[in-house]
Enzyme design. Structure first.
Site, PDB file in Angstrom:
ATOM      1  N   GLU A  31       0.686  -1.198  -0.153  1.00  0.00           N
ATOM      2  CA  GLU A  31       0.008   0.044   0.085  1.00  0.00           C
ATOM      3  C   GLU A  31       0.802   1.240  -0.038  1.00  0.00           C
ATOM      4  O   GLU A  31       1.851   1.337   0.676  1.00  0.00           O
ATOM      5  CB  GLU A  31      -0.856   0.014   1.321  1.00  0.00           C
ATOM      6  N   THR A  33       2.848   2.281  -2.398  1.00  0.00           N
ATOM      7  CA  THR A  33       4.093   1.930  -2.783  1.00  0.00           C
ATOM      8  C   THR A  33       3.874   2.132  -4.695  1.00  0.00           C
ATOM      9  O   THR A  33       5.039   2.446  -5.203  1.00  0.00           O
ATOM     10  CB  THR A  33       4.341   0.289  -2.757  1.00  0.00           C
ATOM     11  N   ASP A  34       2.619   2.061  -5.077  1.00  0.00           N
ATOM     12  CA  ASP A  34       2.647   2.231  -6.438  1.00  0.00           C
ATOM     13  C   ASP A  34       3.414   3.354  -7.104  1.00  0.00           C
ATOM     14  O   ASP A  34       4.063   3.266  -8.025  1.00  0.00           O
ATOM     15  CB  ASP A  34       1.290   1.628  -7.205  1.00  0.00           C
ATOM     16  N   SER A 121     -14.218   1.779  -6.816  1.00  0.00           N
ATOM     17  CA  SER A 121     -15.442   1.927  -7.934  1.00  0.00           C
ATOM     18  C   SER A 121     -15.210   3.034  -8.952  1.00  0.00           C
ATOM     19  O   SER A 121     -15.748   2.831  -9.922  1.00  0.00           O
ATOM     20  CB  SER A 121     -16.751   2.266  -7.001  1.00  0.00           C
ATOM     21  N   GLU A 154      -8.899   9.994 -14.337  1.00  0.00           N
ATOM     22  CA  GLU A 154      -9.191  10.077 -12.613  1.00  0.00           C
ATOM     23  C   GLU A 154      -8.082  11.135 -12.046  1.00  0.00           C
ATOM     24  O   GLU A 154      -8.726  11.743 -10.947  1.00  0.00           O
ATOM     25  CB  GLU A 154      -9.065   8.801 -12.259  1.00  0.00           C
ATOM     26  N   ASP A 165      -4.692   0.473  -9.094  1.00  0.00           N
ATOM     27  CA  ASP A 165      -6.110  -0.011  -9.214  1.00  0.00           C
ATOM     28  C   ASP A 165      -6.457  -0.285 -10.737  1.00  0.00           C
ATOM     29  O   ASP A 165      -7.089  -1.332 -11.087  1.00  0.00           O
ATOM     30  CB  ASP A 165      -7.044   0.999  -8.746  1.00  0.00           C
ATOM     31  N   TYR A 215      -3.490  11.980   1.115  1.00  0.00           N
ATOM     32  CA  TYR A 215      -2.852  11.307   0.099  1.00  0.00           C
ATOM     33  C   TYR A 215      -1.592  11.995  -0.810  1.00  0.00           C
ATOM     34  O   TYR A 215      -0.789  11.544  -0.828  1.00  0.00           O
ATOM     35  CB  TYR A 215      -3.932  10.608  -0.947  1.00  0.00           C
TER      36      TYR A 215
HETATM   37  C1  GLA Z   1      -5.059   4.413  -4.105  1.00  0.00           C
HETATM   38  C2  GLA Z   1      -4.651   5.083  -5.356  1.00  0.00           C
HETATM   39  C3  GLA Z   1      -3.578   3.671  -5.656  1.00  0.00           C
HETATM   40  C4  GLA Z   1      -2.768   3.369  -4.605  1.00  0.00           C
HETATM   41  C5  GLA Z   1      -3.539   3.302  -3.415  1.00  0.00           C
HETATM   42  C6  GLA Z   1      -2.509   3.064  -2.063  1.00  0.00           C
HETATM   43  O1  GLA Z   1      -6.209   3.385  -4.075  1.00  0.00           O
HETATM   44  O2  GLA Z   1      -5.535   4.961  -6.396  1.00  0.00           O
HETATM   45  O3  GLA Z   1      -2.945   4.049  -6.783  1.00  0.00           O
HETATM   46  O4  GLA Z   1      -1.895   4.527  -4.500  1.00  0.00           O
HETATM   47  O5  GLA Z   1      -4.457   4.273  -2.833  1.00  0.00           O
HETATM   48  O6  GLA Z   1      -1.854   1.870  -2.092  1.00  0.00           O
END
Ligand code: GLA
Length: 378
Positions: A31, A33-34, A121, A154, A165, A215
Site C-alpha cells: 500500500e 508503494t505504487d 469504484s 481520474e 487499481d 494522499y
Molecule cells: C489508492 C490509489 C492507488 C494506490 C492506493 C494506495 O487506491 O488509487 O494508486 O496508491 O491508494 O496503495
C-alpha cells in the site's frame, strides 16, 4: 440486476451494442508503494459494475446511473475536464482519449460496488467505460494504454493516484493476484491456491473523504525525501534504491523518515507475501498483513481511530489471521485473511461491537480473485 440495467437501456435508448463487466479491486499487500516505484499484490474482485453501451446519432453522451437513480447528458463536441459529479468519470475518459467520435454514446450502468469504500469504484467506471468504447469504436488501444487513459481521466479530480487499481481492474485474472513491480512495470501472476483461506473485506462505513489532500501530501513528502537523498547519493534513482542508511542519515524530520521506512519495508513484505502464498504459508501471509497495518497506521499514518479499532477487534476473531486497512486510507475497507468462512454470528458480533464504539455500520463480504474487465458485443 443486469436485467434491470438492460431493460432500462432498451426502454430508454433501444438495443445496446456492448456489455461491460468491470470489477473493483482488493489489495492483499503493498500500500502506498505504487507511486513510489514499488511493489503491490492486488486482485480484481467478484463484485463489479455492469454497463451497457451503444452509439447514438445525437452527438451527446447520455448517462443513466441506476444505483442512485440519476441521469445526465453532455454535448460531446464541446467536452471539457469536469471536477464534480459521477458524470465526470465518463466525461473525463472522453477528454483523455482525445479522439473525434462521429456519434454520441448512450450508457446505463449499475452494480454492487460500494462507493467511497476504497475498492476503486471510480477506476471500475473509467476502465470499464474506456474498454467498452475501445471495442465500440475500434480504437485499438492496448491494455496498457487503457490503464494510462483511465488514470489520466481520474487524476486531477482529487487524488493524484498511482496505477495499481487500473492495472488490477484491466489485467485481473481469476484465482490469481497480480505481483506488479512499478519500477519496470513488470507483472507476474501469483496463483492463489484453492485452500481453506479466504479474503474478506470489512467496509468500515467511514467514507474516505480526507483521502485526497492527505494522499497527495504523502506523495509529495516521498518526492521531497527522494530529492534530498539523491542530492547526496547520486546512485539513487527512485524510491526503490533507498536503504536504511539513507533514511537514518540523509533525512531530517521524523515524519519524512517514517514515510520512507514504510515504503522500504512494505516492498519487502510484498515479495515475502507473494512467496508465502506460493508456499501455501498462510500463517506467514497473515502476519505480513498485520505488520503492514501497523506500518500504515504508525509510519504512513493513513489509518483512523475507527479503523484501528476495527483491525483490533477483527484480529481477536480466532479465524482472522491478518487484518489491515486497504487502499488510499482514511476510511474505506479493511482486508482480512480468514481461515475457513466467517459465520453470521461472528459478523453480527463484530458489527455490534464496532457500531457501539464508532457509530458506523459495518458490512463484511468475501472477495475472490476474478477476471478483469470483460467486454461482450451484443
Ligand atoms: C489508492 C490509489 C492507488 C494506490 C492506493 C494506495 O487506491 O488509487 O494508486 O496508491 O491508494 O496503495
Amino acid at each position: 440486476l443486469n436485467i434491470n440495467i438492460l431493460e432500462k437501456f432498451k426502454s430508454t435508448f433501444g438495443n445496446p451494442h456492448i456489455f461491460v463487466k468491470s470489477p473493483g479491486r482488493a489489495n492483499i499487500i503493498g500500500e502506498h508503494t505504487d507511486y513510489n516505484n514499488g511493489l503491490v499484490l492486488p486482485f480484481a474482485i467478484d463484485q463489479s459494475i455492469s454497463m451497457y453501451l451503444a452509439p447514438n446519432n445525437k452527438k451527446v453522451l447520455r448517462m443513466i446511473a441506476m444505483d442512485i437513480d440519476d441521469q445526465d447528458e453532455v454535448d460531446i463536441s464541446s467536452l471539457s475536464y469536469q471536477k464534480n459529479g459521477w458524470q465526470r468519470y465518463f466525461n473525463n475518459s472522453l477528454v483523455a482519449i482525445n479522439r473525434t467520435i462521429d456519434s454520441g454514446i448512450d450508457i446505463v450502468f449499475g452494480g454492487n460496488l460500494p462507493q467511497g469504500g476504497g475498492i476503486s469504484s471510480s477506476s471500475a467506471l473509467t476502465c470499464g467505460f474506456l474498454a467498452g468504447i475501445n471495442e465500440l469504436f475500434n480504437f485499438g488501444f492496448t491494455q496498457d494504454e487503457l490503464i494510462d487513459l483511465a488514470s489520466q481521466a481520474e487524476n486531477g479530480i482529487g487524488l493524484n493516484g498511482g496505477i495499481m487499481d487500473q492495472t488490477a481492474i484491466i489485467k485481473g485474472k481469476k484465482d490469481h493476484a497480480l505481483l506488479i513491480d512499478f519500477n519496470d512495470c513488470s507483472l507476474q501472476y501469483t496463483n492463489i491456491p484453492d485452500s481453506d483461506y479466504h479474503f474478506y473485506l470489512f467496509n468500515s462505513g467511514q467514507k474516505h473523504n480526507l483521502v485526497d489532500t492527505e494522499y497527495n501530501k504523502r506523495r509529495h513528502t516521498c518526492e521531497l525525501a527522494l530529492k534530498k537523498i539523491r542530492s547526496v547519493d547520486e546512485r539513487v534513482e527512485t524510491m526503490r534504491d533507498i536503504n536504511h542508511y539513507h533514511i537514518d542519515h540523509l533525512l531530517d524530520g521524523q515524519v519524512m523518515k517514517k514515510r520512507c521506512l514504510h515504503v522500504l519495508e512494505e516492498n519487502i513484505r510484498v515479495i515475502e507475501a507473494s512467496k508465502a502464498i506460493s508456499n501455501n504459508n498462510f500463517m506467514q501471509l497473515g502476519s505480513l498483513i498485520q505488520q503492514s497495518h501497523v506500518s500504515l497506521s504508525q509510519n504512513y499514518e493513513v489509518s483512523t481511530t475507527e479503523i484501528d479499532f476495527l483491525v483490533d477487534i477483527s484480529q481477536k476473531l480466532p479465524n482472522v489471521k491478518g487484518s489491515r486497512i486497504m487502499g488510499g486510507g482514511f476510511g474505506g475497507c479493511t482486508i482480512n485473511l480468514v481461515e475457513g468462512l466467517l459465520d453470521n454470528s461472528q459478523i453480527q458480533k463484530l458489527q455490534e461491537e464496532y457500531l457501539a464504539k464508532t457509530g458506523y455500520s459495518l458490512s463484511a463480504f468475501k472477495v475472490d480473485p476474478s477476471d478483469g474487465v470483460k467486454i461482450k458485443r451484443l
